[in-house]
Scaffold this motif. Structure first.
Motif, short mmCIF file in Angstrom:
data_model
loop_
_atom_site.label_atom_id
_atom_site.label_comp_id
_atom_site.label_asym_id
_atom_site.label_seq_id
_atom_site.Cartn_x
_atom_site.Cartn_y
_atom_site.Cartn_z
N VAL A 152 29.11 29.90 58.00
CA VAL A 152 30.00 29.52 59.10
C VAL A 152 30.92 30.70 59.37
O VAL A 152 31.45 31.30 58.44
CB VAL A 152 30.84 28.29 58.71
N SER A 153 31.10 31.06 60.63
CA SER A 153 32.01 32.16 60.98
C SER A 153 32.95 31.74 62.10
O SER A 153 32.60 30.94 62.96
CB SER A 153 31.21 33.40 61.39
N GLY A 154 34.16 32.29 62.05
CA GLY A 154 35.15 32.05 63.10
C GLY A 154 35.59 33.38 63.66
O GLY A 154 35.72 34.36 62.92
N SER A 155 35.85 33.42 64.97
CA SER A 155 36.03 34.71 65.63
C SER A 155 37.15 34.72 66.66
O SER A 155 37.63 33.68 67.12
CB SER A 155 34.70 35.07 66.33
N MET A 156 37.50 35.95 67.04
CA MET A 156 38.46 36.17 68.11
C MET A 156 37.88 35.80 69.48
O MET A 156 38.59 35.85 70.48
CB MET A 156 38.94 37.62 68.12
N GLY A 198 34.76 41.17 58.92
CA GLY A 198 34.01 42.12 59.71
C GLY A 198 34.55 42.21 61.09
O GLY A 198 35.32 41.38 61.52
N GLY A 199 34.11 43.16 61.85
CA GLY A 199 34.55 43.32 63.22
C GLY A 199 33.39 43.44 64.15
O GLY A 199 32.25 43.44 63.76
N GLY A 200 33.69 43.51 65.44
CA GLY A 200 32.67 43.71 66.44
C GLY A 200 31.70 42.56 66.58
O GLY A 200 30.61 42.73 67.09
N GLY A 201 32.09 41.36 66.12
CA GLY A 201 31.25 40.19 66.31
C GLY A 201 30.04 40.12 65.41
O GLY A 201 29.07 39.46 65.72
N VAL A 202 30.06 40.79 64.26
CA VAL A 202 28.89 40.84 63.39
C VAL A 202 29.22 40.23 62.03
O VAL A 202 30.26 40.51 61.46
CB VAL A 202 28.40 42.30 63.20
N VAL A 203 28.33 39.39 61.54
CA VAL A 203 28.40 38.89 60.17
C VAL A 203 27.21 39.50 59.47
O VAL A 203 26.08 39.39 59.93
CB VAL A 203 28.29 37.34 60.13
N TRP A 209 42.02 32.45 69.42
CA TRP A 209 41.32 33.01 68.28
C TRP A 209 41.21 32.04 67.12
O TRP A 209 42.14 31.32 66.81
CB TRP A 209 42.03 34.26 67.79
N VAL A 210 40.07 32.08 66.45
CA VAL A 210 39.86 31.31 65.22
C VAL A 210 40.16 32.25 64.05
O VAL A 210 39.56 33.31 63.93
CB VAL A 210 38.42 30.76 65.14
N HIS A 211 41.11 31.85 63.20
CA HIS A 211 41.55 32.69 62.09
C HIS A 211 40.92 32.32 60.75
O HIS A 211 40.85 33.16 59.86
CB HIS A 211 43.07 32.63 61.94
N SER A 212 40.54 31.07 60.59
CA SER A 212 40.09 30.61 59.28
C SER A 212 39.09 29.46 59.45
O SER A 212 39.21 28.68 60.39
CB SER A 212 41.31 30.14 58.47
N VAL A 213 38.13 29.40 58.53
CA VAL A 213 37.17 28.28 58.49
C VAL A 213 36.97 27.86 57.04
O VAL A 213 37.13 28.67 56.12
CB VAL A 213 35.80 28.64 59.13
N CYS A 214 36.62 26.61 56.84
CA CYS A 214 36.24 26.12 55.52
C CYS A 214 35.25 24.98 55.70
O CYS A 214 35.10 24.44 56.79
CB CYS A 214 37.46 25.69 54.70
N CYS A 215 34.57 24.66 54.62
CA CYS A 215 33.55 23.61 54.64
C CYS A 215 33.89 22.55 53.60
O CYS A 215 34.47 22.87 52.56
CB CYS A 215 32.18 24.20 54.33
N PHE A 216 33.53 21.30 53.88
CA PHE A 216 33.76 20.24 52.93
C PHE A 216 32.76 19.12 53.16
O PHE A 216 32.06 19.10 54.17
CB PHE A 216 35.21 19.73 53.00
N LEU A 217 32.70 18.20 52.21
CA LEU A 217 31.85 17.02 52.31
C LEU A 217 32.71 15.79 52.55
O LEU A 217 33.78 15.64 51.93
CB LEU A 217 31.05 16.80 51.02
N SER A 254 31.40 37.66 70.28
CA SER A 254 31.79 38.75 71.18
C SER A 254 33.15 39.32 70.80
O SER A 254 33.65 40.22 71.46
CB SER A 254 31.82 38.25 72.63
N GLY A 255 33.75 38.81 69.74
CA GLY A 255 35.02 39.34 69.24
C GLY A 255 34.94 39.52 67.74
O GLY A 255 33.95 39.17 67.10
N TRP A 256 36.01 40.05 67.16
CA TRP A 256 36.07 40.28 65.73
C TRP A 256 35.86 38.97 64.98
O TRP A 256 36.34 37.92 65.40
CB TRP A 256 37.43 40.83 65.35
N VAL A 257 35.16 39.05 63.87
CA VAL A 257 34.97 37.90 62.99
C VAL A 257 36.13 37.89 61.99
O VAL A 257 36.31 38.85 61.25
CB VAL A 257 33.61 37.97 62.26
N ASN A 258 36.91 36.81 62.00
CA ASN A 258 38.09 36.70 61.14
C ASN A 258 37.83 35.92 59.87
O ASN A 258 38.58 36.05 58.91
CB ASN A 258 39.23 35.99 61.89
N ALA A 259 36.80 35.07 59.86
CA ALA A 259 36.61 34.17 58.73
C ALA A 259 35.14 33.85 58.53
O ALA A 259 34.38 33.74 59.49
CB ALA A 259 37.38 32.88 58.98
#
Length: 177
Positions: free
Chosen positions: A56-60, A1-6, A83-91, A28-33
């Motif tokens: 979880v979201s990562g953004s510009m 998504g863009g414009g800081g919205v999930v 900028w944050v390009h990618s996110v992941c979750c783990f245990l 406040s920036g594009w959501v990349n992940a």
């Protein structure tokens, strides 16, 4: 998504389109992940567990955010310098949730999503942008993080020992997953 919205969408009643259930605003920036995990906790009823989803979201805007999809924002995790390009979750092996993020600041950061503090671990090794990050368990069931970067490498990290455990080079182009 863009414009800081999930946004969260669901198809209703077999309709051809989707209906937006909630818009999570704050970046406040594009959501990349975007990634997700589920917190499982005992409920008041004996033998029943309560499952609480998290997004979880990562953004510009250089941040990682943790969201409750019903109520909105829970935490803003800051520390990346680009900028944050990618996110992941783990245990972890002890069952604790962790979030990993990859950034143009050449780092991978490991976060405790229950804490609004800084990163638990910062991995530096990539020479350029880190485009992607994913989590997996090794053959002994221990969590590992793999990252791909503009430097044409895939690196594997051990989050509990806070070290790089493998380097795979030889790609002819950047690794963007």
């Amino acid at each position: 998504g863009g414009g800081g919205v999930v946004s969260k969408r669901r198809s209703i009643g077999g309709s051809a389109g989707n209906v937006c259930l909630m818009v999570l605003e704050g970046h406040s920036g594009w959501v990349n992940a975007v990634a997700s995990y589920t917190v499982v906790a005992p409920s008041r009823l004996k033998g029943v567990t309560q499952q609480t989803p998290r997004i979880v979201s990562g953004s510009m805007d250089n941040s990682v955010r943790i969201w409750d999809p019903e109520a909105g924002r829970l935490a803003v995790l800051k520390g990346h310098r680009s900028w944050v390009h990618s996110v992941c979750c783990f245990l972890t092996q002890s069952g604790q949730h962790r979030v990993a993020s990859a950034s143009s600041d050449h780092s991978i950061r490991i976060w405790d999503p229950q804490s609004a503090g800084g990163a638990i671990v910062v991995f530096n090794g990539h020479k350029q942008h880190v485009w992607c990050v994913t989590a997996f368990d090794d053959k002994e069931g221990r969590p590992r993080i793999a990252s791909g970067g503009e430097d044409r490498t895939v690196r594997v990290w051990n989050p509990s020992q806070q070290m790089q455990v493998a380097l795979h080079s030889g790609h002819h182009r950047p690794v963007k997953c």
